[in-house]
Design an enzyme around this catalytic site. Structure first.
Site, short mmCIF file in Angstrom:
data_model
loop_
_atom_site.label_atom_id
_atom_site.label_comp_id
_atom_site.label_asym_id
_atom_site.label_seq_id
_atom_site.Cartn_x
_atom_site.Cartn_y
_atom_site.Cartn_z
N GLU A 29 0.84 -1.19 0.00
CA GLU A 29 0.00 0.00 0.00
C GLU A 29 0.88 1.24 0.00
O GLU A 29 1.98 1.23 0.55
CB GLU A 29 -0.91 0.01 1.24
CG GLU A 29 -1.82 1.24 1.30
CD GLU A 29 -2.79 1.21 2.48
OE1 GLU A 29 -3.58 2.17 2.61
OE2 GLU A 29 -2.74 0.24 3.26
N ASN A 74 -6.54 1.70 2.90
CA ASN A 74 -7.21 2.99 3.06
C ASN A 74 -6.83 3.99 1.99
O ASN A 74 -7.62 4.86 1.62
CB ASN A 74 -6.89 3.55 4.45
CG ASN A 74 -7.47 2.73 5.58
OD1 ASN A 74 -8.21 1.77 5.35
ND2 ASN A 74 -7.12 3.07 6.81
N ASN A 174 -12.24 -0.67 -0.30
CA ASN A 174 -11.52 -1.17 0.87
C ASN A 174 -12.23 -0.75 2.15
O ASN A 174 -12.53 0.44 2.33
CB ASN A 174 -10.09 -0.62 0.90
CG ASN A 174 -9.35 -0.97 2.17
OD1 ASN A 174 -8.89 -2.09 2.35
ND2 ASN A 174 -9.24 -0.01 3.10
N GLU A 175 -12.56 -1.72 3.00
CA GLU A 175 -13.07 -1.47 4.35
C GLU A 175 -14.14 -0.37 4.38
O GLU A 175 -14.08 0.54 5.21
CB GLU A 175 -11.91 -1.13 5.29
CG GLU A 175 -10.95 -2.29 5.49
CD GLU A 175 -9.84 -2.00 6.48
OE1 GLU A 175 -9.70 -0.83 6.91
OE2 GLU A 175 -9.07 -2.94 6.81
N TYR A 246 -6.40 -8.68 12.11
CA TYR A 246 -5.12 -8.44 12.76
C TYR A 246 -5.22 -8.94 14.20
O TYR A 246 -6.18 -8.63 14.91
CB TYR A 246 -4.76 -6.95 12.77
CG TYR A 246 -4.52 -6.36 11.40
CD1 TYR A 246 -3.25 -6.36 10.83
CD2 TYR A 246 -5.58 -5.81 10.67
CE1 TYR A 246 -3.03 -5.81 9.57
CE2 TYR A 246 -5.36 -5.27 9.40
CZ TYR A 246 -4.08 -5.27 8.87
OH TYR A 246 -3.87 -4.74 7.62
N GLU A 294 -6.17 -8.84 3.97
CA GLU A 294 -5.31 -8.19 4.96
C GLU A 294 -5.28 -9.08 6.19
O GLU A 294 -6.33 -9.34 6.80
CB GLU A 294 -5.81 -6.79 5.35
CG GLU A 294 -5.56 -5.72 4.33
CD GLU A 294 -5.85 -4.32 4.85
OE1 GLU A 294 -5.62 -4.07 6.06
OE2 GLU A 294 -6.30 -3.48 4.06
N GLN A 351 1.74 -5.70 5.76
CA GLN A 351 2.14 -5.50 4.37
C GLN A 351 3.51 -6.15 4.18
O GLN A 351 4.02 -6.75 5.12
CB GLN A 351 2.17 -4.01 4.07
CG GLN A 351 0.80 -3.35 4.18
CD GLN A 351 0.84 -1.88 3.81
OE1 GLN A 351 1.68 -1.41 3.08
NE2 GLN A 351 -0.10 -1.12 4.37
#
Length: 500
Positions: A29, A74, A174-175, A246, A294, A351
């Protein structure tokens, strides 16, 4: 101290499913020092003619990553794709609203696609469904994938890229459920937008695969209603539901941290159930698969540069040291992904460099591998083939948030050449474990190769000054038609057991 005892049974008939190689994907990213100061540092002594660091590239190549998600994250919710094409010197410099950084656009679609190709990877492209919509997404697809004869495909050719990029997998934003996201949306708003964007993109290129945004985490109050609503609206026009996860150790004792992959596995299973419910509701014959695009351990806080008076290029965000304990938890996440590989077809480690990365860099200095690099490397190299369920019998413990946590976590992979690899973790902090492996339905093996990642202290980590503080050890032993060998798992260890 006497070692504990455990046993795993691996039956060749107890197949989970074929592992999609894309489960070993990565993520790059435009955030922090992942791109600028990570993969790209043109004034570094080891930079190639395109400005990319060859030491970093070498570490990425060794991981054999088939797919890399790009450019966010993001970041993509404010991404103007037109800024990232054409001559780099003609591209605008902007402030990225996601991370409050300066985006110089020196690395764009062409440069990153070339770098990914050198790394041996394909690009998993994301479109902006935050500040933009279906028309801009279709424009980007036309620019990238249409061979020629249209305005935007000819524009690509004029930029020196005569052949299409042929991006196969596309993320629809994304999200978008997250309040931190630029122009986040309700489930109904996003579901409609994803459906219409997917409809337009597949009319332009029917060969592509589309990933709809699922819940950004099980902690959000909209989970799992978000996923059900989005799929209800967009099921016919999408192929994957994204999962982001996460695991962090903030405010957690070590045994409880080591058990958190159980929640990760349950999270995946719950979203499989949502997908299957919507499949039944729609009377669909299509199975919705998951893209865990992710995932990582998160041993340090999310950071941003709110306190910086002036945004800069490549600020140090979300950087820290991954310890031995982090590597073991990371290994349990890999095992969880493989145990669910019948439904998880894509996964992207978030990442690759610096930002939560398994690879770290110093400005104009060295690059080194974090402890988490090694479990990912082993899984990518030896975790391809068919996943096989492992029945585990081992001591169990209770932690702050979990009960009956097995000290051994394991999965097996049968290879096309007849070999077998077993991945196993010993969660015990202070006790070794004698593990019997009962192999059923396999031809006698002649050798056993062991790879072990462990250490004396849970908080030991690799750094620029000590890049090899935690590294794997290997040994090979002969077997005499023994289908029930016993191996010792060190305390707090990641283990790869390979039969040939």
């Amino acid at each position: 101290m006497q070692p504990l005892e455990g046993k795993i049974v691996i039956d060749s008939c107890n197949v989970i499913g074929r592992i999609d190689d894309r489960i070993y994907g990565g993520f790059v990213e435009h955030m922090g020092r992942c791109v600028y100061g990570g993969i790209y540092e043109p004034d570094h002594p080891l930079a190639n003619g395109s400005g990319f660091r060859v030491d970093v590239l070498s570490y990425v190549q060794q991981l054999q990553i088939p797919l890399i998600r790009y450019p966010g994250g993001n970041f993509v919710s404010g991404f103007r794709w037109e800024d990232s094409v054409g001559r780099p010197e003609d591209r605008p410099v902007r402030i990225d609203l996601a991370w409050k950084s300066i985006e110089p656009n020196r690395v764009g679609l062409h440069e990153f696609t070339q770098w990914a190709g050198e790394a041996g990877s394909r690009v998993m492209m994301a479109v902006n469904l935050g500040t933009r919509g279906a028309a801009e997404a279709a424009d980007l697809l036309e620019y990238c994938n249409v061979p020629g004869g249209t305005q935007l495909s000819e524009l690509r050719k004029s930029h020196g890229q005569h052949e299409p990029y042929h991006y196969k997998v596309w993320c629809l934003g994304n999200e978008m459920d997250g309040p931190w996201q630029i122009c986040n949306k309700t489930a109904a708003e996003y579901g409609l937008l994803a459906r219409e964007t997917g409809k337009a993109m597949k009319r332009l290129d029917p060969s592509i695969e589309l990933v709809a945004c699922g819940s950004s985490g099980s902690y959000l109050p909209t989970y799992p209603e978000w996923d059900a609503t989005v799929l209800d609206l967009a099921y016919a026009h999408t192929d994957y539901l994204s999962v982001h996860a996460y695991i962090n150790d903030k405010n957690s004792d070590l045994p409880n941290y080591l058990a958190q992959s159980l929640q990760f596995e349950a999270y995946i299973q719950s979203l499989v159930s949502v997908c299957d419910y919507i499949k039944a509701k729609h009377r669909s014959r299509k199975t919705m698969y998951l893209s865990v695009d992710e995932w990582n351990v998160e041993p340090f806080n999310w950071l941003n540069n709110d306190g910086v008076d002036q945004p800069v290029v490549g600020p140090a965000l979300c950087e820290g040291n991954f310890s031995l304990a982090d590597a073991v938890v990371f290994g349990t996440m890999i095992i969880a992904l493989l145990k669910k590989s019948d439904r998880v077809k894509i996964a992207c480690l978030a990442q690759l460099v610096n930002v939560f990365g398994p690879i770290m860099t110093e400005k104009r200095g060295i690059a080194w591998r974090q402890t988490t690099y090694y479990p990912f490397l082993h899984a990518s190299l030896y975790g391809r083939g068919t996943a096989v369920h492992v029945h585990v019998s081992s001591p169990k413990v209770d932690t702050t948030d979990f009960t009956d946590v097995p000290l051994v976590e394991s999965v097996a992979v049968a290879h096309d050449d007849g070999g077998l690899t077993v991945f196993a973790v010993n969660r015990s902090v202070d006790r070794a474990l004698e593990l019997e492996l009962d192999l059923r339905g396999y031809a006698p093996f002649t050798s056993l190769r062991r790879i072990e990642l462990t250490g004396q202290q849970p908080d030991t980590y690799n750094a620029a000054s000590s890049p090899d503080a935690v590294i794997p050890r290997e040994q090979t032993t002969g077997l005499q038609s023994d289908l029930s060998p016993t191996v010792r798992l060190a305390p707090l260890s990641w283990n790869v057991i390979r039969f040939t």
